[in-house]
Design a protein around this motif. Structure first.
Motif, PDB file in Angstrom:
ATOM      1  N   ASN A   1       4.859  13.878  16.671  1.00  0.00           N
ATOM      2  CA  ASN A   1       4.501  12.347  16.936  1.00  0.00           C
ATOM      3  C   ASN A   1       5.313  11.829  15.932  1.00  0.00           C
ATOM      4  OD1 ASN A   1       3.581   9.708  16.876  1.00  0.00           O
ATOM      5  ND2 ASN A   1       1.950  10.297  18.150  1.00  0.00           N
ATOM      6  N   GLU A   2       6.515  11.192  15.850  1.00  0.00           N
ATOM      7  CA  GLU A   2       7.108  10.557  14.790  1.00  0.00           C
ATOM      8  C   GLU A   2       6.393   9.282  14.214  1.00  0.00           C
ATOM      9  OE1 GLU A   2      10.982   9.734  16.099  1.00  0.00           O
ATOM     10  OE2 GLU A   2      11.528  11.808  15.930  1.00  0.00           O
ATOM     11  N   ARG A   3       5.726   8.667  14.706  1.00  0.00           N
ATOM     12  CA  ARG A   3       4.934   7.584  14.448  1.00  0.00           C
ATOM     13  C   ARG A   3       3.854   8.087  13.547  1.00  0.00           C
ATOM     14  NH1 ARG A   3       5.064   2.579  18.949  1.00  0.00           N
ATOM     15  NH2 ARG A   3       7.274   2.084  18.491  1.00  0.00           N
TER      16      ARG A   3
ATOM     17  N   LEU B   1       3.354   7.683   9.667  1.00  0.00           N
ATOM     18  CA  LEU B   1       1.927   6.718   9.245  1.00  0.00           C
ATOM     19  C   LEU B   1       1.204   7.431   8.272  1.00  0.00           C
ATOM     20  CD1 LEU B   1       0.153   4.456   9.564  1.00  0.00           C
ATOM     21  CD2 LEU B   1      -1.010   5.404  11.697  1.00  0.00           C
TER      22      LEU B   1
ATOM     23  N   LEU C   1      10.631   6.993   9.781  1.00  0.00           N
ATOM     24  CA  LEU C   1      10.943   6.597  11.250  1.00  0.00           C
ATOM     25  C   LEU C   1      12.574   6.264  11.125  1.00  0.00           C
ATOM     26  CD1 LEU C   1       8.039   4.618  12.444  1.00  0.00           C
ATOM     27  CD2 LEU C   1       8.612   6.893  13.074  1.00  0.00           C
TER      28      LEU C   1
ATOM     29  N   TRP D   1       9.100   0.299  13.541  1.00  0.00           N
ATOM     30  CA  TRP D   1       7.968   0.257  14.498  1.00  0.00           C
ATOM     31  C   TRP D   1       7.092  -1.017  14.020  1.00  0.00           C
ATOM     32  CZ3 TRP D   1       3.117   3.778  13.473  1.00  0.00           C
ATOM     33  CH2 TRP D   1       2.183   3.530  14.141  1.00  0.00           C
TER      34      TRP D   1
ATOM     35  N   THR E   1       3.751  -2.709  14.321  1.00  0.00           N
ATOM     36  CA  THR E   1       2.297  -2.069  14.627  1.00  0.00           C
ATOM     37  C   THR E   1       1.628  -3.233  15.530  1.00  0.00           C
ATOM     38  OG1 THR E   1       1.360  -2.932  12.697  1.00  0.00           O
ATOM     39  CG2 THR E   1       2.013  -0.708  12.761  1.00  0.00           C
TER      40      THR E   1
ATOM     41  N   ILE F   1       7.868   1.233   8.826  1.00  0.00           N
ATOM     42  CA  ILE F   1       6.512   0.878   9.657  1.00  0.00           C
ATOM     43  C   ILE F   1       6.206  -0.569   9.333  1.00  0.00           C
ATOM     44  CG2 ILE F   1       4.211   1.220   9.873  1.00  0.00           C
ATOM     45  CD1 ILE F   1       4.716   4.336   9.130  1.00  0.00           C
TER      46      ILE F   1
ATOM     47  N   THR G   1       3.868  -3.843   9.264  1.00  0.00           N
ATOM     48  CA  THR G   1       2.370  -4.004   9.556  1.00  0.00           C
ATOM     49  C   THR G   1       1.808  -4.952   8.604  1.00  0.00           C
ATOM     50  OG1 THR G   1       0.226  -2.916   9.789  1.00  0.00           O
ATOM     51  CG2 THR G   1       1.479  -2.247   7.794  1.00  0.00           C
TER      52      THR G   1
END
Length: 135
Positions: free
Chosen positions: A52-54, A58, A86, A90, A92, A117, A119
């Motif tokens: 699960n790449e995310r 993470l 990634l 992404w 979030t 990522i 966020t």
């Protein structure tokens, strides 16, 4: 029972435990350990790569962020694995607007942004209620 290490949290997620709850429980356990050495030990062992790449990215961001925020003196080497980054951004927030994407791009801590990522500026904060004295 809370996972005591990040690797244990990822194992539980792989076994079917809910990701958000399990990571929150790990963060609670991390905050409760008494010393910087114990905190480092909680992130030192490399979690399995989950495909699960995310999630893989993470947990790398979480470990690096915690090590730097708590000034643990070192960051686990495993966080540098290219599998912990990634290829595509992404965001979030669910269904972020263009304005929200722009905000997240600039607000994200470096440990998250470097992994693509995006966020909020304090991504691991936990709500804390007042503690009552036990009688």
């Amino acid at each position: 029972m809370r996972p005591n290490t990040l690797a244990e949290a990822v194992d539980r997620i792989c076994a079917g435990a809910p990701q958000d709850t399990t990571l929150a429980e790990f963060l609670d356990a991390f905050e409760l350990v008494g010393t910087g050495l114990a905190q480092y030990e909680a992130i030192a062992d490399e979690p399995v790569l989950t495909r699960n790449e995310r999630l893989d990215a993470l947990v790398g961001a979480i470990a690096e962020y915690l090590a730097k925020q708590r000034r643990l003196g070192r960051v686990p080497a495993w966080v540098c694995d290219p599998a912990r980054r990634l290829a595509e951004p992404w965001f979030t927030a669910s269904s972020p607007s263009d304005a929200m994407r722009e905000y997240l791009t600039f607000a994200s801590p470096a440990e998250f942004a470097s992994r693509n990522i995006f966020t909020e500026e304090r991504p691991l904060r936990r709500a804390r209620g007042p503690q009552t004295a036990k009688v």
